[in-house]
Structure formats: C-alpha cells, structure tokens
Design a protein around this motif. Structure first.
Motif, PDB file in Angstrom:
ATOM      1  N   ASP A  17       0.155 -10.580   0.186  1.00  0.00           N
ATOM      2  CA  ASP A  17       1.509 -10.041   0.787  1.00  0.00           C
ATOM      3  C   ASP A  17       1.685 -10.947   2.293  1.00  0.00           C
ATOM      4  OD1 ASP A  17      -0.219  -8.560   2.191  1.00  0.00           O
ATOM      5  OD2 ASP A  17       0.856  -6.650   1.969  1.00  0.00           O
ATOM      6  N   TYR A  30      -7.841 -19.266   7.103  1.00  0.00           N
ATOM      7  CA  TYR A  30      -8.457 -17.986   6.865  1.00  0.00           C
ATOM      8  C   TYR A  30      -9.175 -17.869   5.527  1.00  0.00           C
ATOM      9  CZ  TYR A  30      -7.710 -12.755   7.422  1.00  0.00           C
ATOM     10  OH  TYR A  30      -8.004 -11.439   7.653  1.00  0.00           O
ATOM     11  N   ASN A  46       0.814  -1.226  -0.104  1.00  0.00           N
ATOM     12  CA  ASN A  46      -0.061  -0.088  -0.105  1.00  0.00           C
ATOM     13  C   ASN A  46       0.831   1.227  -0.139  1.00  0.00           C
ATOM     14  OD1 ASN A  46      -3.032  -0.706  -0.009  1.00  0.00           O
ATOM     15  ND2 ASN A  46      -2.244  -2.019   1.592  1.00  0.00           N
TER      16      ASN A  46
HETATM   17  C1  PAZ Z   1      -3.683  -6.223   5.549  1.00  0.00           C
HETATM   18  C2  PAZ Z   1      -3.065  -5.466   4.407  1.00  0.00           C
HETATM   19  C3  PAZ Z   1      -3.772  -4.251   4.230  1.00  0.00           C
HETATM   20  C4  PAZ Z   1      -1.450  -5.194   4.585  1.00  0.00           C
HETATM   21  O1  PAZ Z   1      -0.874  -4.591   3.461  1.00  0.00           O
HETATM   22  P1  PAZ Z   1       0.464  -3.918   3.458  1.00  0.00           P
HETATM   23  O2  PAZ Z   1       0.534  -3.225   4.863  1.00  0.00           O
HETATM   24  O3  PAZ Z   1       1.509  -4.995   3.234  1.00  0.00           O
HETATM   25  O4  PAZ Z   1       0.396  -2.764   2.398  1.00  0.00           O
HETATM   26  C5  PAZ Z   1      -3.044  -6.159   3.225  1.00  0.00           C
HETATM   27  O5  PAZ Z   1      -2.678  -7.696   3.130  1.00  0.00           O
HETATM   28  C6  PAZ Z   1      -4.453  -6.626   2.664  1.00  0.00           C
HETATM   29  O6  PAZ Z   1      -5.216  -5.610   2.071  1.00  0.00           O
HETATM   30  N1  PAZ Z   1      -5.271  -7.879   3.055  1.00  0.00           N
HETATM   31  C7  PAZ Z   1      -6.520  -7.734   2.658  1.00  0.00           C
HETATM   32  C8  PAZ Z   1      -7.432  -8.227   4.170  1.00  0.00           C
HETATM   33  C9  PAZ Z   1      -7.015  -9.367   4.739  1.00  0.00           C
HETATM   34  O7  PAZ Z   1      -5.760  -9.822   4.639  1.00  0.00           O
HETATM   35  O8  PAZ Z   1      -7.818  -9.907   5.298  1.00  0.00           O
END
Ligand code: PAZ
Ligand code: ADP
Ligand code: K
Length: 243
Positions: A102, A94, A8
């Motif tokens: 990521d 999950y 992000n």
């Molecule tokens: C949790 C996150 C925002 C982390 O993103 P990051 O900080 O690496 O940019 C990303 O993995 C995401 O958008 N996940 C989707 C929601 C989830 O993992 O349940």
C-alpha cells in the motif's frame, strides 16, 4: 475493473468503467475478517461484472489466501500487487521484500519525475516516505494515534483513557487532554520535522486520518485520497501482458 485495497483497518474498493471513471466505491472496517466482508460484497461486485480485479493487501499470506479463495468463486481474473523496486515509474532503495504494497502503490500513484515528494500515509500506521525525482529514498513508520493511545493505556496504571478527541496540540492540564494532545503532537511534530529537514519536498497526505493530521502541520499539505487507486491503475497498466 474492480480495485481492492485491504488495509489493516479497512477494506476499500472502487469499481471503474472502461474509461477509468469510478462508478461505485466504499470503505468498510473489516475487523480482521476481510473474507466475510468480501462475501457480503460479491453480489454488488457481480452486478458490475468487472473483467479484472487488482488487489493491494497488507494482511499477510494467510488472509490473502482466504481472500483468493473467496474471489475465485467469482470467476473473474484477479491479481495481487508485488512491490517492484525497479519499476519504470519509480525505483526504490527500500528492501522490496519488506515494503508494504500500500505504501508503494501510494507512492507509485503520486510519483512525478520532475518533483521532490513526501508521501504521508495516515492509516493504521502512519508512514512517511521521501521520493526524489522518482527515486524512493526510504521512510518512517509510526503507530497511529489510536494505537499509541492503546499502548499507553495498556502499559500504565493511572492512564485509563479510552476515548476523547484528537483536536489540539496545545499543552493539556488534565490527563485526558495531555494524552490526546501529546499523541497528536508526536505525529504532527514528526511531519513538521521532516518538512523542515526537506524543505523542497512537496507534502502529500492520504488515508483515513489525513484531514485530522494535516490541519496542524505548519506547511501546506496536499490531501490526495486517489493515490492508492491511481497506483493500482498505473501498476496494472504497466504489467498488462501478465493479465
Ligand atoms: C506500514 C503498514 C503497516 C501500513 O499499513 P496500513 O496503515 O495502510 O494498514 C504496511 O504498509 C505494512 O505492513 N508494511 C510492511 C512493512 C514496511 O513497509 O516496511
Ligand atoms: N468510517 C470509518 N471507520 C473506520 N475508520 C475510519 C473511518 N473514517 C475514518 N477512519 C479513520 O481511518 C483510519 C484508518 O485509515 P485507513 O486509511 O482506512 O487505514 P488502513 O489502510 O490501515 O485500513 C482510522 O484510524 C480512523 O481514524
Ligand atoms: K492503507
């Protein structure tokens, strides 16, 4: 190979040679314009002539489509990672349609079937995930320290802090310190609580703010900035027939 991680806040890339050694890598803020940033990098990428591009992106369909357009011009095969909750290296409880790739790749890059592991991603969001002998049990998502500060700033009249440093969790005696120390404590405190609840899980941290947070945690933390890259390599190694 060229490996891309679109987070992000930052775009990270690694160029690796035939034996998987990193020959070039960087991390750059993309300011929500990853395609412009990628276009500026294509000359560099072309010079290394990678034979494949593997991509982790949490930027959503619209930006991913723009990224695809930009990469298509290189005439190098590329693929985005899809979360697989039944991957041979790690299963996950999950909802796979929601889990950020990521987060998943960081876990895939760390997973060891002989261990209990807690993976803490310190990016735009802070994520804490628990893995028990290669089964992902689930996790937590927090706004990072900068997002927390912004929300406090925008939701209150008397807090106008826009800068200051996150360097202590001792109580503050002025607004600036109280805000910064409180926010840092909210993240460090959460990590310590997880650590207390799961004493047998190894703590592993990755991401841009890992060092800053790790210093205040009351148990040894392993910092591993290779997790996402390692996860990408493991993922595309397993799915080779597809590419
Ligand atoms: C949790 C996150 C925002 C982390 O993103 P990051 O900080 O690496 O940019 C990303 O993995 C995401 O958008 N996940 C989707 C929601 C989830 O993992 O349940
Ligand atoms: N040069 C830098 N530019 C931007 N952020 C940086 C830089 N160095 C460290 N950071 C820290 O990295 C965090 C973002 O971490 P990162 O793992 O790149 O996140 P994401 O994967 O969400 O893009 C920021 O909150 C910031 O504090
Ligand atoms: K990330």
């Amino acid at each position: 190979m060229l490996w891309l991680d679109l987070g992000n806040t930052r775009l990270k890339y690694w160029l690796t040679d035939d034996i998987g050694q990193i020959v070039s890598h960087d991390a750059k803020q993309h300011l929500q314009a990853p395609t412009e940033l990628l276009m500026g990098l294509t000359d560099r990428f072309e010079r290394y002539a990678p034979d494949f591009i593997g991509i982790s992106s949490v930027l959503g369909d619209k930006l991913n489509a723009q990224v695809s357009d930009t990469l298509s011009r290189l005439n190098i095969p590329f693929a985005f990672v899809d979360v697989d909750a039944a991957h041979p290296l790690m299963s996950s409880a999950y909802d796979a349609t929601q889990l950020g790739c990521d987060r998943w790749l960081q876990m895939l890059g760390a997973v060891d079937k002989k261990k209990r592991q807690c993976i803490i991603g310190c990016g735009t969001a802070v994520t804490i995930d628990l893995i028990d002998h290669a089964t992902h049990l689930g996790g937590y998502i927090f706004p990072n320290i900068y997002l927390q500060r912004e929300s406090l700033f925008s939701g209150t009249k008397q807090i106008t802090i826009s800068n200051g440093t996150f360097d202590s969790i001792t109580q503050g005696v002025n607004t600036q310190d109280a805000v910064h120390r409180g926010i840092l404590l909210s993240i460090v405190g959460a990590v310590n609580e997880i650590s207390n609840r799961h004493p047998n899980f190894e703590l592993i941290m990755t991401g841009g703010d890992a060092n800053m947070i790790a210093q205040h945690v009351n148990r040894p933390v392993r910092i591993r900035n290779d997790l996402l890259l390692n996860g990408l390599a493991r993922y595309f190694d397993e799915s080779k027939p597809k590419i």
